[in-house]
Write a protein that holds these residues in place. Structure first.
Motif, PDB file in Angstrom:
ATOM      1  N   THR A  12       1.127  -1.140  -0.211  1.00 20.06           N
ATOM      2  CA  THR A  12      -0.700  -0.123   0.172  1.00 20.06           C
ATOM      3  C   THR A  12       0.897   1.284  -0.182  1.00 20.06           C
ATOM      4  N   VAL A  13       0.381   2.391  -0.312  1.00 21.39           N
ATOM      5  CA  VAL A  13       1.398   4.364  -0.633  1.00 21.39           C
ATOM      6  C   VAL A  13      -0.063   4.628   0.103  1.00 21.39           C
ATOM      7  N   ASN A  14       0.225   5.454   0.730  1.00 14.61           N
ATOM      8  CA  ASN A  14      -0.420   6.288   1.372  1.00 14.61           C
ATOM      9  C   ASN A  14       0.002   8.081   0.741  1.00 14.61           C
ATOM     10  N   TYR A  15      -0.544   9.197  -0.010  1.00 15.85           N
ATOM     11  CA  TYR A  15      -0.277   9.957  -0.604  1.00 15.85           C
ATOM     12  C   TYR A  15      -0.899  11.327  -0.419  1.00 15.85           C
ATOM     13  N   LEU A  20       5.315   4.757   1.448  1.00 19.92           N
ATOM     14  CA  LEU A  20       4.989   2.862   1.441  1.00 19.92           C
ATOM     15  C   LEU A  20       5.123   1.894   2.110  1.00 19.92           C
ATOM     16  N   HIS A  21       3.981   0.766   2.377  1.00 25.46           N
ATOM     17  CA  HIS A  21       4.114   0.280   3.055  1.00 25.46           C
ATOM     18  C   HIS A  21       4.068  -1.287   2.469  1.00 25.46           C
ATOM     19  N   LYS A  57       9.135 -10.244   6.535  1.00 19.47           N
ATOM     20  CA  LYS A  57       9.063  -8.695   7.171  1.00 19.47           C
ATOM     21  C   LYS A  57       8.668  -8.381   6.392  1.00 19.47           C
ATOM     22  N   ASP A  58       8.780  -6.694   7.424  1.00 17.06           N
ATOM     23  CA  ASP A  58       7.551  -5.611   6.805  1.00 17.06           C
ATOM     24  C   ASP A  58       8.602  -4.080   5.720  1.00 17.06           C
TER      25      ASP A  58
END
Length: 231
Positions: free
Chosen positions: A98-101, A108-109, A116-117
């Protein structure tokens, strides 16, 4: 450092910036403010991810978040494109990448990639982006993020505002050396080394090494490339 303290620091830096007059003072304050803002975003991202993990279950909560710092970028008339290398990321589900803008940042997560994260934060983008039209693609061993330019056709010479500030500072320092050709040459060579690709760096390092060897044999006595130091 506590989140509230960082927010207080940002407000204080902003207040000082309004009063600052000298370019060097403004540069220091801008850098400090950007660093505090980066820490705020990272802390908020970690808190959000921790909450998501807790809601998802104990196995998610045990994974450590690896912060990413390396990426490549390019641009077209409409988009700024970031490329983040992550081996095996094509095996992740769409929901796990996912990407939060915001108009001036992205986070980016990547969840549960080989146990792993991974997270990447880029703050203080040079210009604003269109959040609704920005998106990401999962490719083989890579995540590609497409940031839609708010102003199509606008050129981004760097990715972030802080990089712009540092570039301006470098250019200012080089202009001060215009009356000293030797010093100016050294600064140009340093800048070429720092900004160049691996081949350019090899060429400059080779020239510097040769100048050092000549100096040892008395063919040169200081100055020139031997003052480049360790680059």
């Amino acid at each position: 450092m506590a989140l509230e303290q960082l927010k207080s620091d940002v407000a204080e830096f902003a207040a000082f910036l309004e009063q600052a007059k000298g370019a060097r003072v403004k540069g220091v304050l801008t850098t400090a403010k950007a660093e505090a803002e980066r820490e705020i975003v990272n802390l908020e991202m970690k808190a959000r991810i921790a909450a998501e993990r807790k809601a998802a279950g104990s196995s998610d909560a045990k994974r450590y978040l690896h912060e990413l710092t390396d990426y490549g970028w390019d641009q077209s008339a409409k988009f700024v494109k970031l490329f983040i290398t992550l081996n095996g990321v094509q095996g992740c589900s769409e929901e796990d990448v996912t990407v939060n803008y915001t108009t001036t940042s992205l986070q980016l997560h990547v969840r549960n990639l080989q146990g792993k994260d991974f997270g990447l934060s880029v703050n203080n983008l040079l210009h604003e982006i269109d959040v609704e039209k920005s998106y990401r693609k999962i490719k083989t061993d890579m995540v590609a993020i497409y940031l839609k330019k708010a102003k199509e056709g606008e050129n981004w010479d760097v990715l972030t505002a802080i990089q712009k500030r540092l570039k301006q500072k470098q250019d200012t320092e080089m202009s001060k050396d215009s009356d000293n050709p030797e010093s100016a040459l050294v600064n140009i060579m340093k800048k070429m080394y720092n900004d160049g690709d691996s081949k350019t760096k090899q060429m400059i390092a080779k020239a510097w090494t040769e100048s050092q060897d000549k100096a040892k044999f008395g063919k040169e006595t200081g100055g020139g490339l031997d003052s480049l130091g360790d680059l």
